[in-house]
Motif scaffolding. Sequence first.
Motif, mmCIF file in Angstrom:
data_model
loop_
_atom_site.group_PDB
_atom_site.id
_atom_site.type_symbol
_atom_site.label_atom_id
_atom_site.label_comp_id
_atom_site.label_asym_id
_atom_site.label_seq_id
_atom_site.Cartn_x
_atom_site.Cartn_y
_atom_site.Cartn_z
ATOM 1 N N ASP A 1 0.819 -1.214 0.000
ATOM 2 C CA ASP A 1 0.000 0.000 0.000
ATOM 3 C C ASP A 1 0.858 1.270 0.000
ATOM 4 O O ASP A 1 0.445 2.299 -0.539
ATOM 5 C CB ASP A 1 -0.917 0.018 1.224
ATOM 6 N N PHE A 2 2.038 1.187 0.607
ATOM 7 C CA PHE A 2 2.937 2.343 0.641
ATOM 8 C C PHE A 2 3.377 2.702 -0.771
ATOM 9 O O PHE A 2 3.372 3.876 -1.166
ATOM 10 C CB PHE A 2 4.151 2.015 1.516
ATOM 11 N N TYR A 3 3.743 1.692 -1.555
ATOM 12 C CA TYR A 3 4.178 1.951 -2.926
ATOM 13 C C TYR A 3 3.015 2.419 -3.796
ATOM 14 O O TYR A 3 3.184 3.254 -4.680
ATOM 15 C CB TYR A 3 4.805 0.686 -3.517
ATOM 16 N N THR A 4 1.826 1.871 -3.539
ATOM 17 C CA THR A 4 0.645 2.327 -4.280
ATOM 18 C C THR A 4 0.369 3.795 -3.995
ATOM 19 O O THR A 4 0.061 4.578 -4.915
ATOM 20 C CB THR A 4 -0.581 1.483 -3.885
ATOM 21 N N ALA A 5 0.516 4.195 -2.730
ATOM 22 C CA ALA A 5 0.304 5.599 -2.361
ATOM 23 C C ALA A 5 1.348 6.499 -3.017
ATOM 24 O O ALA A 5 1.013 7.587 -3.507
ATOM 25 C CB ALA A 5 0.348 5.752 -0.839
ATOM 26 N N LEU A 6 2.610 6.058 -3.045
ATOM 27 C CA LEU A 6 3.650 6.856 -3.697
ATOM 28 C C LEU A 6 3.372 7.005 -5.188
ATOM 29 O O LEU A 6 3.541 8.094 -5.757
ATOM 30 C CB LEU A 6 5.024 6.214 -3.485
ATOM 31 N N ALA A 7 2.937 5.914 -5.832
ATOM 32 C CA ALA A 7 2.622 5.984 -7.258
ATOM 33 C C ALA A 7 1.465 6.948 -7.508
ATOM 34 O O ALA A 7 1.489 7.734 -8.467
ATOM 35 C CB ALA A 7 2.280 4.590 -7.788
ATOM 36 N N ALA A 8 0.442 6.897 -6.653
ATOM 37 C CA ALA A 8 -0.695 7.808 -6.805
ATOM 38 C C ALA A 8 -0.248 9.255 -6.613
ATOM 39 O O ALA A 8 -0.707 10.157 -7.336
ATOM 40 C CB ALA A 8 -1.786 7.450 -5.795
ATOM 41 N N CYS A 9 0.648 9.485 -5.663
ATOM 42 C CA CYS A 9 1.173 10.840 -5.452
ATOM 43 C C CYS A 9 1.920 11.338 -6.679
ATOM 44 O O CYS A 9 1.790 12.505 -7.072
ATOM 45 C CB CYS A 9 2.097 10.867 -4.245
ATOM 46 N N LEU A 10 2.708 10.463 -7.291
ATOM 47 C CA LEU A 10 3.454 10.852 -8.489
ATOM 48 C C LEU A 10 2.512 11.254 -9.616
ATOM 49 O O LEU A 10 2.726 12.260 -10.306
ATOM 50 C CB LEU A 10 4.349 9.701 -8.959
ATOM 51 N N VAL A 11 1.474 10.452 -9.810
ATOM 52 C CA VAL A 11 0.499 10.777 -10.864
ATOM 53 C C VAL A 11 -0.167 12.113 -10.555
ATOM 54 O O VAL A 11 -0.320 12.974 -11.438
ATOM 55 C CB VAL A 11 -0.556 9.659 -10.982
ATOM 56 N N GLY A 12 -0.564 12.292 -9.295
ATOM 57 C CA GLY A 12 -1.188 13.554 -8.909
ATOM 58 C C GLY A 12 -0.270 14.743 -9.106
ATOM 59 O O GLY A 12 -0.692 15.809 -9.576
ATOM 60 N N LEU A 13 1.010 14.594 -8.755
ATOM 61 C CA LEU A 13 1.968 15.687 -8.929
ATOM 62 C C LEU A 13 2.198 15.998 -10.402
ATOM 63 O O LEU A 13 2.360 17.165 -10.785
ATOM 64 C CB LEU A 13 3.291 15.325 -8.256
ATOM 65 N N ALA A 14 2.216 14.949 -11.232
ATOM 66 C CA ALA A 14 2.388 15.174 -12.669
ATOM 67 C C ALA A 14 1.201 15.953 -13.237
ATOM 68 O O ALA A 14 1.374 16.890 -14.033
ATOM 69 C CB ALA A 14 2.541 13.836 -13.390
ATOM 70 N N VAL A 15 -0.010 15.586 -12.820
ATOM 71 C CA VAL A 15 -1.206 16.287 -13.298
ATOM 72 C C VAL A 15 -1.221 17.722 -12.781
ATOM 73 O O VAL A 15 -1.506 18.675 -13.525
ATOM 74 C CB VAL A 15 -2.477 15.539 -12.830
ATOM 75 N N LEU A 16 -0.894 17.893 -11.485
ATOM 76 C CA LEU A 16 -0.854 19.234 -10.911
ATOM 77 C C LEU A 16 0.201 20.091 -11.604
ATOM 78 O O LEU A 16 -0.030 21.277 -11.883
ATOM 79 C CB LEU A 16 -0.553 19.146 -9.410
#
Length: 293
Positions: A132-147
């Motif tokens: 779940d930690f890696y899933t959260a990091l991946a989601a953060c990366l996607v969010g940061l890229a979109v932002l």
Amino acid sequence: MLMVSLCGALAAAVCFGLSSVMQAVGMRRAGPVSEQDPKSLVRAWLTVPFLAGTGLDLLGFGFELVALRHLPLFLVQAAIASALAVTAVAAAVVMKERLGRAEKCAVAAVCVGLALLGVSAGPEGANRAHTDFYTALAACLVGLAVLGAGAGRLPGRWRTVTLGLCAGLCFGVLALAARTLPQLDPARLMREPATYLVAAASLIALVLWTMALAGGSVTTATAAMVIGETVLPAAVGVVVLGDEARPGWVPVAVGGFLLAVGGALALARFGELSKSSSGDTPAAPSVSLPRTG
């Protein structure tokens, strides 16, 4: 191993700080350089100082990996931010950049802050993390890229601040992922989600950082990046990965972290080494502090 890792963190800061100055020297040595002229940029990138600076970047990342294996993130990230102090001192010697009284105090604050962190830091927390930690990091990366993509449309200073902060947070994701890497066995690394997170975070961070520098203040972008790459990753290291200070030393660790990061922020203008102090060298495009983590 704790002392070896601490030396690794300091060595990484020295490598990153010297790299910035070496690459700035390379840009100057190449003569007039224009971001609109790809050939002039390639000419600058192929100079010996610039290539040496790139080599220092890679060496610094290796030292950072050593540090991340045995030190809490709040110490490693503060040490990496202190590369700006190294850049400031090296720029004063090599490029004749003037250090004002406030900037000398900022360099001293960084040194004192790192010393306090070094004596107060306890052992690092867990090296392995749940899926779940890696899933959260991946989601953060996607969010940061979109932002970041959306921030590219913002006006003026807000664009620079947002992109710099997003780039810093991506570098923080990189550090968090690198922290959980296993032994550096190539066959095993290929099976680790952290390996791919490190690669993706590096790419997204560099793209956002380049966007932040395009048409914006390097000082503003550097300050935002320093905040992004230190504060939140340090907090995640404490809350999620179990990093901690030595018993009874928490106030000292907090004070050291604030001193080191605050000093780095005060030296943010040294993320930009494009102007000759003598005024007789054509200005090159801004050369920012190289980052790998």
